[in-house]
Enzyme design. Structure first.
Site, short mmCIF file in Angstrom:
data_model
loop_
_atom_site.label_atom_id
_atom_site.label_comp_id
_atom_site.label_asym_id
_atom_site.label_seq_id
_atom_site.Cartn_x
_atom_site.Cartn_y
_atom_site.Cartn_z
N HIS A 38 0.83 -1.20 0.00
CA HIS A 38 0.00 0.00 0.00
C HIS A 38 0.86 1.25 0.00
O HIS A 38 1.91 1.28 0.65
CB HIS A 38 -0.91 0.02 1.24
CG HIS A 38 -2.26 -0.57 1.00
ND1 HIS A 38 -3.42 0.06 1.36
CD2 HIS A 38 -2.64 -1.72 0.42
CE1 HIS A 38 -4.46 -0.68 1.03
NE2 HIS A 38 -4.00 -1.78 0.45
N GLU A 107 -6.30 -0.43 -6.01
CA GLU A 107 -7.29 0.44 -5.39
C GLU A 107 -6.93 1.90 -5.69
O GLU A 107 -5.75 2.26 -5.69
CB GLU A 107 -7.34 0.26 -3.86
CG GLU A 107 -7.72 -1.13 -3.40
CD GLU A 107 -6.51 -1.94 -2.98
OE1 GLU A 107 -5.39 -1.40 -2.95
OE2 GLU A 107 -6.69 -3.14 -2.71
#
Length: 318
Positions: A38, A107
């Site tokens: 991330h 994402e």
């Protein structure tokens, strides 16, 4: 035989801490660890997001035999697949072939940071398949040029390449991505005991390893565990495509404001301190057909959770 693994949550822990947790998981008898990739945490309370490839290199050197995976990387927007292929090859060499490469369509939370457009899911699937093709060519160590719909590569050659090309395990949460995983990937990666997704993968001809992650929070009491999940991982209660579409931790915090502790208590995260609850959760995933099942301990107390699994859960499952 099912492989049992442990999550290294990049959103909750810094790089040195993640390396220490990986070493402890190996000592406890877990078969593999999987680290998240991330740029941002889901919410600011989680507090971390180190660069995964630096951390993976350290884990590869600090461990001896445990399998190592990244679950999962998006090799399409924020980082060009040439650079991801370079990083993967180096980690596979450092890990002496113990590395498994999980990929997904990403994402918006992580991929918007360069200002690139966030495409719809069908386009992202096309980009992922092309990126996989580019990376496989580069891992051969041969000079590579590529002119595709989404990527251009000119006279690129990786000189540090692994003896064993890593498997590319593709993330899927629905039948379309599961079919793509079967057709273009080497395995399936998902979250929860999603038997329908696993069956869609198998029906499309998928024969590779199947990974799924289970959220848990072990604490002395269930009340303490629910409170920890509510404070640190309320995003687990968000439904639909929010996790793919919201762009910043602030937006996730706004969405999570609708989550109540009761939603956590009634959700899929295992919050009971009873070993049987954790064993049953893993067995449900095994019964759904997954051969790689791993647990994500939410919160700071990783050592207590690993000891609990070492003494009470892993022996019972095995």
């Amino acid at each position: 035989m099912t492989s049992l693994g442990y999550t290294l949550s990049s959103e909750e822990h810094g790089p040195d801490r993640l390396v220490d947790v990986a070493v402890r998981a190996e000592a406890a008898g877990f078969d593999f660890v999987s680290i998240s990739d991330h740029f941002h945490p889901w919410i600011s309370a989680q507090g971390n997001a180190p660069f995964v490839w630096s951390t993976l290199g350290a884990i590869a050197r600090a461990t001896d035999e445990i399998e190592i995976g990244v679950g999962v990387t998006c090799p399409t927007i924020r980082i060009h697949p040439v650079n991801v292929a370079h990083a993967v090859a180096t980690v596979q060499v450092m890990a002496d072939g113990r590395f498994t490469f999980g990929v997904g369509t990403g994402e918006n939370l992580n991929e918007h940071v360069t200002g690139a457009r966030w495409p719809e899911h069908e386009v992202r699937l096309e980009m992922l398949e092309e990126a996989m093709d580019v990376m496989r060519k580069l891992w051969t160590g041969r000079n590579t040029s590529h002119r595709g719909e989404h990527y251009t590569v000119e006279n690129a050659r990786l000189y540090t390449t692994p003896d064993e090309i890593p498997e590319i395990v593709v993330s899927a949460f629905g039948p379309k991505a599961a079919r793509m995983a079967a057709e273009a990937g080497d395995g399936l990666w998902t979250v929860g005991p999603q038997e329908a997704v696993r069956e869609a993968y198998a029906d499309a001809g998928g024969e590779g390893p199947t990974y799924t992650q289970l959220d848990v929070c072990y604490a002395e009491t269930e009340e303490e565990a629910v409170e920890t999940v509510y404070e640190r991982w309320p995003n687990t209660a968000l439904s639909g495509e929010l996790s793919q579409e919201l762009p910043t931790p602030a937006h996730f915090e706004q969405a999570a404001a609708m989550v109540e502790p009761e939603d956590v208590a009634e959700g899929s995260t295992v919050t009971s301190p009873d070993p049987d609850a954790h064993v049953e959760s893993i067995r449900q995933a095994i019964d759904a057909g997954f051969d790689h099942v791993y647990v994500h301990q939410i919160g700071d107390d990783q050592e207590a959770a690993i000891e609990f699994y070492e003494e009470e859960v892993l022996p019972a499952v095995r």
